[in-house]
Design an enzyme around this catalytic site. Structure first.
Site, PDB file in Angstrom:
ATOM      1  N   HIS A  19       0.821  -1.221   0.000  1.00 16.41           N
ATOM      2  CA  HIS A  19       0.000   0.000   0.000  1.00 16.41           C
ATOM      3  C   HIS A  19       0.854   1.269   0.000  1.00 16.41           C
ATOM      4  O   HIS A  19       0.348   2.339  -0.297  1.00 16.41           O
ATOM      5  CB  HIS A  19      -0.912  -0.002   1.233  1.00 16.41           C
ATOM      6  CG  HIS A  19      -2.364   0.144   0.925  1.00 16.41           C
ATOM      7  ND1 HIS A  19      -2.901   0.163  -0.341  1.00 16.41           N
ATOM      8  CD2 HIS A  19      -3.422   0.303   1.765  1.00 16.41           C
ATOM      9  CE1 HIS A  19      -4.211   0.306  -0.267  1.00 16.41           C
ATOM     10  NE2 HIS A  19      -4.554   0.397   0.993  1.00 16.41           N
ATOM     11  N   ASN A  66      -7.063   5.669   3.453  1.00 14.74           N
ATOM     12  CA  ASN A  66      -8.489   5.840   3.161  1.00 14.74           C
ATOM     13  C   ASN A  66      -8.991   7.270   3.314  1.00 14.74           C
ATOM     14  O   ASN A  66     -10.132   7.557   2.971  1.00 14.74           O
ATOM     15  CB  ASN A  66      -9.328   4.895   4.030  1.00 14.74           C
ATOM     16  CG  ASN A  66      -9.043   3.443   3.699  1.00 14.74           C
ATOM     17  OD1 ASN A  66      -8.347   3.125   2.747  1.00 14.74           O
ATOM     18  ND2 ASN A  66      -9.591   2.555   4.489  1.00 14.74           N
ATOM     19  N   ASP A  91      -0.826   2.227  -5.414  1.00 19.05           N
ATOM     20  CA  ASP A  91      -0.708   0.802  -5.695  1.00 19.05           C
ATOM     21  C   ASP A  91      -1.897   0.320  -6.511  1.00 19.05           C
ATOM     22  O   ASP A  91      -2.972   0.919  -6.491  1.00 19.05           O
ATOM     23  CB  ASP A  91      -0.618   0.009  -4.389  1.00 19.05           C
ATOM     24  CG  ASP A  91      -1.829   0.212  -3.491  1.00 19.05           C
ATOM     25  OD1 ASP A  91      -2.092   1.368  -3.099  1.00 19.05           O
ATOM     26  OD2 ASP A  91      -2.529  -0.766  -3.189  1.00 19.05           O
ATOM     27  N   ASN A 112      -9.563   2.478  -2.070  1.00 16.13           N
ATOM     28  CA  ASN A 112     -10.176   3.417  -1.114  1.00 16.13           C
ATOM     29  C   ASN A 112      -9.481   4.767  -1.050  1.00 16.13           C
ATOM     30  O   ASN A 112     -10.120   5.788  -0.804  1.00 16.13           O
ATOM     31  CB  ASN A 112     -10.251   2.785   0.277  1.00 16.13           C
ATOM     32  CG  ASN A 112     -11.294   1.684   0.330  1.00 16.13           C
ATOM     33  OD1 ASN A 112     -12.287   1.711  -0.391  1.00 16.13           O
ATOM     34  ND2 ASN A 112     -11.058   0.696   1.165  1.00 16.13           N
TER      35      ASN A 112
END
Length: 188
Positions: A19, A66, A91, A112
């Site tokens: 991430h 997020n 990513d 997200n």
């Protein structure tokens, strides 16, 4: 002026995870452009400098993935940067490890961080550089996969991908996104 934002999660716990490829690419880009990442405002760690003749702000939002849109919107509003000049590096589990895909706009595709940026900017029309982190194994939870680290044998592949993402961002700023798309989207 351009904002180039690499997405990731703050704190050492998330270093080198799938991430955090956006953070890794920004670190390479900051090094290439000689931009110190020392500013701390707009819920981000960032630095300002030049890419060719263009002013750029390199940003690593510190809001956790997020909520990345909060930081990017704050910075875009403050510096009066339009969404089409906000380049996001993130990513992508739909691309093989190390593959890049540049897009000028598009949906979040289940990501997200991108979803939150779209929500905060009020548009899907901002360029992004998606860095492949490989497909999630069927038996694995998505969160566990993207918060996991790359196996040793893929570390050099990903290091090359961070350099390519940095080069793509520079090309997008200096020569336009179309040229970068034509060059980088054909590779691999």
């Amino acid at each position: 002026m351009y904002i180039i934002a690499g997405l990731g999660n703050p704190t050492r716990e998330y270093d080198k995870t799938r991430h955090n490829v956006g953070f890794e690419a920004i670190d390479v880009l900051a090094d290439k452009l000689g931009i110190p990442m020392t500013e701390k405002k707009h819920k981000a760690i960032y630095g300002m400098g030049m890419a060719g003749y263009q002013k750029v702000i390199l940003s690593k939002p510190q809001t956790y993935m997020n909520l990345s849109g909060e930081s990017i919107r704050s910075m875009a509003d403050f510096y009066k940067v339009e969404p089409e000049h906000v380049i996001v590096i993130c990513d992508d589990i739909n691309l093989v490890e190390g593959q890049l895909r540049i897009r000028l706009k598009g949906s979040a595709g289940g990501h997200n961080g991108l979803k939150n940026i779209i929500q905060h900017l009020g548009t899907q029309e901002f360029p992004r550089i998606r860095v492949g982190v490989g497909e999630k194994p069927k038996e694995m939870d998505l969160a566990d996969y993207v918060l996991g680290r790359f196996p040793k044998e893929l570390e050099s592949v990903m290091a090359d991908a961070y350099v390519a993402a940095a080069e793509a961002a520079i090309m997008m700023v200096e020569d336009g996104a179309e040229k970068a798309m034509n060059y980088f989207n054909r590779k691999k």
